[in-house]
Write a protein that holds these residues in place. Structure first.
Motif, PDB file in Angstrom:
ATOM      1  N   LEU A   1       0.848  -1.202   0.000  1.00 15.61           N
ATOM      2  CA  LEU A   1       0.000   0.000   0.000  1.00 15.61           C
ATOM      3  C   LEU A   1       0.876   1.241   0.000  1.00 15.61           C
ATOM      4  O   LEU A   1       1.799   1.358   0.818  1.00 15.61           O
ATOM      5  CB  LEU A   1      -0.907   0.015   1.248  1.00 15.61           C
ATOM      6  CG  LEU A   1      -1.713   1.293   1.491  1.00 15.61           C
ATOM      7  CD1 LEU A   1      -2.768   1.485   0.406  1.00 15.61           C
ATOM      8  CD2 LEU A   1      -2.360   1.266   2.875  1.00 15.61           C
ATOM      9  N   GLN A   2       0.569   2.153  -0.904  1.00 16.26           N
ATOM     10  CA  GLN A   2       1.291   3.418  -0.944  1.00 16.26           C
ATOM     11  C   GLN A   2       0.294   4.567  -1.057  1.00 16.26           C
ATOM     12  O   GLN A   2      -0.588   4.549  -1.915  1.00 16.26           O
ATOM     13  CB  GLN A   2       2.264   3.462  -2.121  1.00 16.26           C
ATOM     14  CG  GLN A   2       3.092   4.744  -2.174  1.00 16.26           C
ATOM     15  CD  GLN A   2       4.256   4.642  -3.126  1.00 16.26           C
ATOM     16  OE1 GLN A   2       4.758   3.549  -3.394  1.00 16.26           O
ATOM     17  NE2 GLN A   2       4.699   5.779  -3.648  1.00 16.26           N
ATOM     18  N   VAL A   3       0.417   5.538  -0.164  1.00 17.02           N
ATOM     19  CA  VAL A   3      -0.436   6.726  -0.153  1.00 17.02           C
ATOM     20  C   VAL A   3       0.457   7.938  -0.346  1.00 17.02           C
ATOM     21  O   VAL A   3       1.455   8.097   0.370  1.00 17.02           O
ATOM     22  CB  VAL A   3      -1.219   6.833   1.177  1.00 17.02           C
ATOM     23  CG1 VAL A   3      -2.051   8.109   1.218  1.00 17.02           C
ATOM     24  CG2 VAL A   3      -2.103   5.610   1.376  1.00 17.02           C
ATOM     25  N   ASP A   4       0.098   8.789  -1.307  1.00 20.87           N
ATOM     26  CA  ASP A   4       0.929   9.960  -1.610  1.00 20.87           C
ATOM     27  C   ASP A   4       0.099  11.238  -1.571  1.00 20.87           C
ATOM     28  O   ASP A   4      -0.863  11.390  -2.333  1.00 20.87           O
ATOM     29  CB  ASP A   4       1.563   9.822  -3.001  1.00 20.87           C
ATOM     30  CG  ASP A   4       2.584   8.708  -3.072  1.00 20.87           C
ATOM     31  OD1 ASP A   4       3.554   8.741  -2.289  1.00 20.87           O
ATOM     32  OD2 ASP A   4       2.410   7.794  -3.902  1.00 20.87           O
ATOM     33  N   GLY A   5       0.474  12.147  -0.668  1.00 21.03           N
ATOM     34  CA  GLY A   5      -0.106  13.483  -0.610  1.00 21.03           C
ATOM     35  C   GLY A   5      -1.616  13.520  -0.486  1.00 21.03           C
ATOM     36  O   GLY A   5      -2.266  14.410  -1.031  1.00 21.03           O
ATOM     37  N   LEU A   6      -2.193  12.585   0.270  1.00 25.90           N
ATOM     38  CA  LEU A   6      -3.655  12.507   0.373  1.00 25.90           C
ATOM     39  C   LEU A   6      -4.187  13.619   1.272  1.00 25.90           C
ATOM     40  O   LEU A   6      -3.701  13.828   2.391  1.00 25.90           O
ATOM     41  CB  LEU A   6      -4.071  11.145   0.930  1.00 25.90           C
ATOM     42  CG  LEU A   6      -5.473  10.658   0.564  1.00 25.90           C
ATOM     43  CD1 LEU A   6      -5.592  10.469  -0.953  1.00 25.90           C
ATOM     44  CD2 LEU A   6      -5.803   9.356   1.278  1.00 25.90           C
TER      45      LEU A   6
ATOM     46  N   PRO B   1     -14.587  11.267   0.073  1.00 21.77           N
ATOM     47  CA  PRO B   1     -13.909  11.952  -1.032  1.00 21.77           C
ATOM     48  C   PRO B   1     -12.611  12.618  -0.594  1.00 21.77           C
ATOM     49  O   PRO B   1     -12.430  12.938   0.583  1.00 21.77           O
ATOM     50  CB  PRO B   1     -14.940  12.996  -1.470  1.00 21.77           C
ATOM     51  CG  PRO B   1     -15.746  13.267  -0.237  1.00 21.77           C
ATOM     52  CD  PRO B   1     -15.829  11.953   0.484  1.00 21.77           C
ATOM     53  N   VAL B   2     -11.705  12.815  -1.549  1.00 25.03           N
ATOM     54  CA  VAL B   2     -10.441  13.497  -1.271  1.00 25.03           C
ATOM     55  C   VAL B   2     -10.301  14.687  -2.212  1.00 25.03           C
ATOM     56  O   VAL B   2     -10.886  14.722  -3.298  1.00 25.03           O
ATOM     57  CB  VAL B   2      -9.230  12.554  -1.426  1.00 25.03           C
ATOM     58  CG1 VAL B   2      -9.311  11.412  -0.437  1.00 25.03           C
ATOM     59  CG2 VAL B   2      -9.129  12.022  -2.851  1.00 25.03           C
ATOM     60  N   ALA B   3      -9.524  15.676  -1.767  1.00 19.26           N
ATOM     61  CA  ALA B   3      -9.270  16.847  -2.596  1.00 19.26           C
ATOM     62  C   ALA B   3      -8.131  16.576  -3.575  1.00 19.26           C
ATOM     63  O   ALA B   3      -8.155  17.025  -4.719  1.00 19.26           O
ATOM     64  CB  ALA B   3      -8.937  18.052  -1.721  1.00 19.26           C
ATOM     65  N   ARG B   4      -7.134  15.821  -3.103  1.00 19.53           N
ATOM     66  CA  ARG B   4      -6.003  15.466  -3.964  1.00 19.53           C
ATOM     67  C   ARG B   4      -5.232  14.320  -3.314  1.00 19.53           C
ATOM     68  O   ARG B   4      -5.461  13.964  -2.163  1.00 19.53           O
ATOM     69  CB  ARG B   4      -5.079  16.666  -4.173  1.00 19.53           C
ATOM     70  CG  ARG B   4      -4.483  17.240  -2.904  1.00 19.53           C
ATOM     71  CD  ARG B   4      -3.612  18.460  -3.203  1.00 19.53           C
ATOM     72  NE  ARG B   4      -3.073  19.035  -1.978  1.00 19.53           N
ATOM     73  CZ  ARG B   4      -3.718  19.928  -1.225  1.00 19.53           C
ATOM     74  NH1 ARG B   4      -4.922  20.334  -1.583  1.00 19.53           N
ATOM     75  NH2 ARG B   4      -3.161  20.416  -0.124  1.00 19.53           N
ATOM     76  N   GLY B   5      -4.303  13.772  -4.086  1.00 19.60           N
ATOM     77  CA  GLY B   5      -3.498  12.663  -3.592  1.00 19.60           C
ATOM     78  C   GLY B   5      -3.885  11.352  -4.250  1.00 19.60           C
ATOM     79  O   GLY B   5      -4.938  11.237  -4.896  1.00 19.60           O
ATOM     80  N   THR B   6      -3.045  10.331  -4.077  1.00 19.18           N
ATOM     81  CA  THR B   6      -3.292   9.027  -4.692  1.00 19.18           C
ATOM     82  C   THR B   6      -3.126   7.901  -3.684  1.00 19.18           C
ATOM     83  O   THR B   6      -2.389   8.019  -2.706  1.00 19.18           O
ATOM     84  CB  THR B   6      -2.326   8.784  -5.865  1.00 19.18           C
ATOM     85  OG1 THR B   6      -0.976   8.828  -5.375  1.00 19.18           O
ATOM     86  CG2 THR B   6      -2.508   9.819  -6.956  1.00 19.18           C
TER      87      THR B   6
END
Length: 497
Positions: free
Chosen positions: A261-266, A308-313
């Protein structure tokens, strides 16, 4: 003239049977004015049955009770409330489409000049919420609140009743450290005024802080009584389960170096957390710690596509998920066991088998797209066997203990053979025996190479289960600690920054 002892609650020889099940066997209990008595036991030990009898929810088969030196036999909860005895249930009974103040005063609305006195209801509600450390509008709808805030509303209802004996059933199950201290301060203030408490909790570390004496039930019988609450947790656990507990947390196996699992700038759409990045390797357990309001639940729900998210992956095994899409997450092998199992994890009036089937419709249907009952039963039996769920697969989820309900939630997702499992408050409101079983499952998942994320308000749980611990505060990442450096002091230092 009544003695102090007579002016409290006295329970003698109380028994209760439900069908073939003997829920209580000749229980004795005394609660004196201004005293906090801990009532401990595993799920099914009889704590809730005894609490309900005292609160007038149902009567006993044998025995008698006195209150203030008088015979006490409430035929309904209203009789108990009129006598000054109130029960705050573990399962919240709030009306989500009403405001906080309307919930606090439901059934006993304040009137002025023949009309509802909303202003006074709002004033009193705001006052008691402030005492509990919850400074929000009393006109806010309860359905918009998180679980922790809803629990505080339940407690606020109790404090406005002016009861002289409060039965608190898992009052801190949804609260963090700061909210818990606010509640304890209120308990201390009320006990100084002569208010008594029966305190039911699975958080054994709280007992020494808030209680005067301890009574332990096991299998419907009183098995231990301690004249002080300064009893080692280990001793209380042994009283509750009837055996020695050598180790609560299983040994961890080393994780692999392969990222699952990788989360970037969420960043959350509602601003509850921002710019969060993390990785979890196969076979690793990442704990997420922080006080209530830090954004822990919001973060894991966003990772799972539920919010929901505003940005990130979010990426699972190199596959980037569509934001805000739970189907995308599930298809990629990422599943979430939510914090509120009754509202979000199980359908209470459906059977165990049907609950398991809901998350596995592709596996339980035939070639024509119809549900195959035999396949549902077979998969459910196997899931229950794997998770050691105590109950028949045709049994409604509502009839299960909290621990077994949680096992059903985990079981239905494990049937999908996930690559990443996120558990939000996995042992909330669960007794020590069931906790140990769920800890074994969590560590077992990691041992199979599954990446695991655990969110918990109980710091000991996060530290005991995790290879690494991420600390959140006010929606931001305050640091990630390795197991060797993750101590309660280190975590709280970061959480309080």
């Amino acid at each position: 003239m009544s003695t102090t002892h007579e002016r409290g609650l006295s329970v003698r020889g109380v028994s209760k049977r439900f069908g073939a099940t003997q829920a209580l066997h000749s229980i004795d209990l005394d609660v004196r004015p201004g005293e906090v008595v801990a009532l401990l036991g595993e799920n099914g030990a009889g704590k809730s049955t005894l609490s309900n009898i005292i609160a007038g929810v149902f009567g006993s088969d044998t025995g008698r009770m006195t209150w203030d030196g008088q015979e006490y036999a409430p035929a309904a909860p209203r009789d108990a409330l009129d006598a000054g005895i109130a029960l705050i249930h573990q399962e919240m009974r709030l009306l989500p489409d009403l405001s906080i103040s309307e919930n606090v005063f439901v059934g006993r609305q304040l009137m002025k000049g023949g009309r509802l006195d909303r202003k006074e209801m709002d004033r009193r509600t705001a006052e008691v919420l402030h005492r509990l450390g919850l400074d929000i509008s009393p006109r806010r709808l309860v359905g918009s609140l998180r679980v922790a805030a809803q629990q505080q509303v339940e407690i606020a209802k109790a404090l406005t009743l002016n009861a002289r004996l409060l039965i608190l059933d898992e009052p801190t199950a949804a609260l963090g450290a700061e909210e818990t201290e606010h509640l304890f301060a209120q308990v201390d203030a009320l006990r100084a005024q002569g208010v008594s408490f029966v305190y039911v909790s699975h958080r054994l570390e709280e007992i020494a802080r808030i209680c005067d004496r301890v009574v332990v039930l096991r299998d419907g019988q009183g098995v231990a009584s301690h004249d002080t609450a300064q009893v080692p947790v280990r001793r209380l656990v042994e009283d509750m389960v009837g055996r020695s507990i050598e180790s609560v947390f299983p040994d961890l196996t080393p994780p692999t170096s392969e990222v699952a699992l990788q989360v970037d700038g969420l960043t959350a759409a509602d601003g509850s957390f921002r710019d969060i990045s993390l990785t979890v390797n196969r076979g690793e357990i990442l704990g997420i710690a922080g006080i209530v309001g830090a954004g822990r639940t919001e973060l894991v729900r966003a990772i799972a596509g539920a919010d929901p998210v505003a940005r990130g992956t979010v990426t699972v095994d190199g596959r980037t998920l569509r934001p805000g899409d739970t189907r995308s997450a599930i298809a990629a092998g990422l599943v979430l066991v939510p914090e509120d199992r009754k509202a979000q994890g199980v359908v209470l009036d459906m059977s165990i088998a049907d609950n398991v089937a809901l998350a596995n419709l592709d596996s339980v249907s035939d070639g024509a797209g119809f549900i195959a009952p035999a396949r549902v039963a077979r998969i459910a039996r196997e899931a229950c066997r794997t998770m050691t769920v105590k109950g028949r697969v045709d049994q409604p989820a509502r009839t299960l203990s909290g621990g077994n309900q949680q096992k059903v939630v985990i079981a239905k997702w494990l049937e999908r053979k996930p690559r990443v499992v996120i558990l939000d408050e996995p042992t909330r409101g669960i007794d020590v025996g069931a906790r140990a079983a769920i800890y074994d499952v969590i560590v077992g998942l990691a041992a199979q190479g599954i990446a695991v994320v655990v969110v918990s308000s109980e710091l000991e749980e996060v530290l005991g289960l995790s290879h690494r611990v991420m600390v959140l505060a006010r929606g931001t990442d305050r640091g990630v600690l390795d197991r060797t450096e993750a101590t309660d002091v280190a975590v709280m230092h970061l959480a309080a920054v």
